[in-house]
Design a protein around this motif. Sequence first.
Motif, PDB file in Angstrom:
ATOM      1  N   LEU A 125       4.306 -16.236  13.855  1.00  0.00           N
ATOM      2  CA  LEU A 125       3.133 -16.806  13.190  1.00  0.00           C
ATOM      3  C   LEU A 125       1.963 -16.913  14.169  1.00  0.00           C
ATOM      4  O   LEU A 125       0.839 -16.502  13.852  1.00  0.00           O
ATOM      5  N   THR A 126       2.208 -17.423  15.352  1.00  0.00           N
ATOM      6  CA  THR A 126       1.152 -17.553  16.359  1.00  0.00           C
ATOM      7  C   THR A 126       0.639 -16.175  16.770  1.00  0.00           C
ATOM      8  O   THR A 126      -0.569 -15.981  16.945  1.00  0.00           O
ATOM      9  N   ALA A 127       1.545 -15.213  16.905  1.00  0.00           N
ATOM     10  CA  ALA A 127       1.127 -13.849  17.261  1.00  0.00           C
ATOM     11  C   ALA A 127       0.263 -13.240  16.159  1.00  0.00           C
ATOM     12  O   ALA A 127      -0.749 -12.586  16.444  1.00  0.00           O
ATOM     13  N   LEU A 128       0.640 -13.456  14.909  1.00  0.00           N
ATOM     14  CA  LEU A 128      -0.168 -12.964  13.792  1.00  0.00           C
ATOM     15  C   LEU A 128      -1.563 -13.594  13.809  1.00  0.00           C
ATOM     16  O   LEU A 128      -2.570 -12.906  13.630  1.00  0.00           O
ATOM     17  N   LEU A 129      -1.622 -14.891  14.042  1.00  0.00           N
ATOM     18  CA  LEU A 129      -2.910 -15.591  14.044  1.00  0.00           C
ATOM     19  C   LEU A 129      -3.783 -15.182  15.238  1.00  0.00           C
ATOM     20  O   LEU A 129      -4.999 -15.033  15.102  1.00  0.00           O
ATOM     21  N   ALA A 130      -3.165 -14.979  16.399  1.00  0.00           N
ATOM     22  CA  ALA A 130      -3.921 -14.518  17.571  1.00  0.00           C
ATOM     23  C   ALA A 130      -4.468 -13.112  17.333  1.00  0.00           C
ATOM     24  O   ALA A 130      -5.617 -12.811  17.687  1.00  0.00           O
ATOM     25  N   THR A 131      -3.661 -12.266  16.716  1.00  0.00           N
ATOM     26  CA  THR A 131      -4.110 -10.907  16.408  1.00  0.00           C
ATOM     27  C   THR A 131      -5.220 -10.940  15.369  1.00  0.00           C
ATOM     28  O   THR A 131      -6.177 -10.155  15.439  1.00  0.00           O
ATOM     29  N   ARG A 132      -5.123 -11.856  14.439  1.00  0.00           N
ATOM     30  CA  ARG A 132      -6.179 -12.000  13.427  1.00  0.00           C
ATOM     31  C   ARG A 132      -7.514 -12.336  14.091  1.00  0.00           C
ATOM     32  O   ARG A 132      -8.564 -11.811  13.699  1.00  0.00           O
ATOM     33  N   ILE A 133      -7.488 -13.183  15.102  1.00  0.00           N
ATOM     34  CA  ILE A 133      -8.717 -13.519  15.834  1.00  0.00           C
ATOM     35  C   ILE A 133      -9.303 -12.261  16.463  1.00  0.00           C
ATOM     36  O   ILE A 133     -10.518 -12.023  16.403  1.00  0.00           O
ATOM     37  N   ARG A 134      -8.451 -11.444  17.036  1.00  0.00           N
ATOM     38  CA  ARG A 134      -8.924 -10.209  17.671  1.00  0.00           C
ATOM     39  C   ARG A 134      -9.532  -9.260  16.645  1.00  0.00           C
ATOM     40  O   ARG A 134     -10.543  -8.609  16.901  1.00  0.00           O
ATOM     41  N   VAL A 135      -8.897  -9.168  15.471  1.00  0.00           N
ATOM     42  CA  VAL A 135      -9.416  -8.279  14.432  1.00  0.00           C
ATOM     43  C   VAL A 135     -10.736  -8.813  13.883  1.00  0.00           C
ATOM     44  O   VAL A 135     -11.678  -8.044  13.654  1.00  0.00           O
ATOM     45  N   LEU A 136     -10.841 -10.115  13.688  1.00  0.00           N
ATOM     46  CA  LEU A 136     -12.111 -10.702  13.245  1.00  0.00           C
ATOM     47  C   LEU A 136     -13.213 -10.427  14.267  1.00  0.00           C
ATOM     48  O   LEU A 136     -14.344 -10.088  13.903  1.00  0.00           O
ATOM     49  N   THR A 137     -12.881 -10.562  15.540  1.00  0.00           N
ATOM     50  CA  THR A 137     -13.845 -10.280  16.604  1.00  0.00           C
ATOM     51  C   THR A 137     -14.261  -8.814  16.567  1.00  0.00           C
ATOM     52  O   THR A 137     -15.448  -8.490  16.672  1.00  0.00           O
ATOM     53  N   MET A 138     -13.294  -7.951  16.388  1.00  0.00           N
ATOM     54  CA  MET A 138     -13.547  -6.509  16.320  1.00  0.00           C
ATOM     55  C   MET A 138     -14.504  -6.176  15.176  1.00  0.00           C
ATOM     56  O   MET A 138     -15.360  -5.300  15.309  1.00  0.00           O
ATOM     57  N   ARG A 139     -14.389  -6.907  14.090  1.00  0.00           N
ATOM     58  CA  ARG A 139     -15.234  -6.683  12.914  1.00  0.00           C
ATOM     59  C   ARG A 139     -16.559  -7.448  13.008  1.00  0.00           C
ATOM     60  O   ARG A 139     -17.310  -7.491  12.039  1.00  0.00           O
ATOM     61  N   GLN A 140     -16.815  -8.072  14.155  1.00  0.00           N
ATOM     62  CA  GLN A 140     -18.045  -8.840  14.381  1.00  0.00           C
ATOM     63  C   GLN A 140     -18.161 -10.041  13.442  1.00  0.00           C
ATOM     64  O   GLN A 140     -19.258 -10.481  13.128  1.00  0.00           O
ATOM     65  N   ARG A 141     -17.029 -10.571  13.029  1.00  0.00           N
ATOM     66  CA  ARG A 141     -17.003 -11.785  12.207  1.00  0.00           C
ATOM     67  C   ARG A 141     -16.720 -12.950  13.159  1.00  0.00           C
ATOM     68  O   ARG A 141     -15.630 -13.506  13.195  1.00  0.00           O
ATOM     69  N   LEU A 142     -17.728 -13.269  13.962  1.00  0.00           N
ATOM     70  CA  LEU A 142     -17.547 -14.166  15.092  1.00  0.00           C
ATOM     71  C   LEU A 142     -17.359 -15.631  14.691  1.00  0.00           C
ATOM     72  O   LEU A 142     -16.548 -16.326  15.302  1.00  0.00           O
ATOM     73  N   ALA A 143     -18.071 -16.093  13.697  1.00  0.00           N
ATOM     74  CA  ALA A 143     -17.904 -17.496  13.283  1.00  0.00           C
ATOM     75  C   ALA A 143     -16.492 -17.746  12.746  1.00  0.00           C
ATOM     76  O   ALA A 143     -15.836 -18.708  13.182  1.00  0.00           O
ATOM     77  N   PRO A 144     -15.979 -16.905  11.836  1.00  0.00           N
ATOM     78  CA  PRO A 144     -14.596 -17.112  11.403  1.00  0.00           C
ATOM     79  C   PRO A 144     -13.588 -16.959  12.552  1.00  0.00           C
ATOM     80  O   PRO A 144     -12.576 -17.655  12.596  1.00  0.00           O
ATOM     81  N   ALA A 145     -13.878 -16.066  13.490  1.00  0.00           N
ATOM     82  CA  ALA A 145     -12.981 -15.882  14.637  1.00  0.00           C
ATOM     83  C   ALA A 145     -12.960 -17.138  15.503  1.00  0.00           C
ATOM     84  O   ALA A 145     -11.895 -17.578  15.942  1.00  0.00           O
ATOM     85  N   ARG A 146     -14.130 -17.735  15.741  1.00  0.00           N
ATOM     86  CA  ARG A 146     -14.193 -18.978  16.531  1.00  0.00           C
ATOM     87  C   ARG A 146     -13.441 -20.107  15.832  1.00  0.00           C
ATOM     88  O   ARG A 146     -12.714 -20.870  16.477  1.00  0.00           O
ATOM     89  N   HIS A 147     -13.639 -20.198  14.528  1.00  0.00           N
ATOM     90  CA  HIS A 147     -12.939 -21.232  13.750  1.00  0.00           C
ATOM     91  C   HIS A 147     -11.423 -21.018  13.829  1.00  0.00           C
ATOM     92  O   HIS A 147     -10.666 -21.970  14.049  1.00  0.00           O
ATOM     93  N   ALA A 148     -10.993 -19.770  13.664  1.00  0.00           N
ATOM     94  CA  ALA A 148      -9.562 -19.458  13.736  1.00  0.00           C
ATOM     95  C   ALA A 148      -9.005 -19.749  15.121  1.00  0.00           C
ATOM     96  O   ALA A 148      -7.882 -20.257  15.262  1.00  0.00           O
ATOM     97  N   ARG A 167      -0.516 -15.021  26.953  1.00  0.00           N
ATOM     98  CA  ARG A 167      -1.389 -13.891  27.316  1.00  0.00           C
ATOM     99  C   ARG A 167      -2.218 -13.449  26.116  1.00  0.00           C
ATOM    100  O   ARG A 167      -3.410 -13.163  26.240  1.00  0.00           O
ATOM    101  N   TRP A 168      -1.573 -13.381  24.942  1.00  0.00           N
ATOM    102  CA  TRP A 168      -2.292 -12.941  23.740  1.00  0.00           C
ATOM    103  C   TRP A 168      -3.420 -13.897  23.384  1.00  0.00           C
ATOM    104  O   TRP A 168      -4.501 -13.477  22.992  1.00  0.00           O
ATOM    105  N   LEU A 169      -3.153 -15.201  23.508  1.00  0.00           N
ATOM    106  CA  LEU A 169      -4.196 -16.178  23.226  1.00  0.00           C
ATOM    107  C   LEU A 169      -5.357 -16.019  24.208  1.00  0.00           C
ATOM    108  O   LEU A 169      -6.530 -16.101  23.820  1.00  0.00           O
ATOM    109  N   GLY A 170      -5.031 -15.782  25.468  1.00  0.00           N
ATOM    110  CA  GLY A 170      -6.060 -15.558  26.468  1.00  0.00           C
ATOM    111  C   GLY A 170      -6.891 -14.332  26.181  1.00  0.00           C
ATOM    112  O   GLY A 170      -8.125 -14.354  26.319  1.00  0.00           O
ATOM    113  N   VAL A 171      -6.255 -13.251  25.758  1.00  0.00           N
ATOM    114  CA  VAL A 171      -6.982 -12.027  25.417  1.00  0.00           C
ATOM    115  C   VAL A 171      -7.886 -12.258  24.207  1.00  0.00           C
ATOM    116  O   VAL A 171      -9.047 -11.871  24.197  1.00  0.00           O
TER     117      VAL A 171
END
Length: 177
Positions: A125-148, A167-171
């Motif tokens: 679950l944590t890995a999925l959520l950390a990856t979701r942050i990266r994908v949101l960032t990749m899509r330039q959806r920065l506010a939702p990424a910061r919230h996540a 490490r994933w959270l740090g990335v």
Amino acid sequence: EYTAMALSNQGMGLLWAGDEREAGASLSQALAAVDATGVELTRINVLGHIGLCAASAGRLREAQDHGAAAVSLAHTRGWNTLEQVSTAYLTLALVNMHRGNALEAERMLQLGLAAQPTRADRLPLTALLATRIRVLTMRQRLAPARHALDDLKHSVAAWRPPDLLGRWLGVAEAELA
């Protein structure tokens, strides 16, 4: 069957602890034991984790093959929403993220999160959520990424995530910054 499950658990533990090489060896042994016994749910879980090892090492084609095989078997059996398939979805999300296909990565993350209905298995679950942050960032959806990211950091504050997740959270945090 017990050997397959024990090797699977050992491999998963090594993977989340950050020892992808040893995890891959243990998971390969687990897959051989699964092939000998035919325990399909364990097979799905093992394939997903082998795929995750491959994705972590940058072997995207191998990760894609293992993740797709796990998802295909889960789909055939009607097990798409069982927790054991969530790591396969995570693997496919990572592959798509690294290949620049953010929409498909997001779709795989949604399926992976749907396979965690109780949210009790906090490692994938944590890995999925950390990856979701990266994908949101990749899509330039920065506010939702910061919230996540804020939500995820708050939820992991109550426990110490293992090395791989740390490490994933740090990335994820670095990419967002």
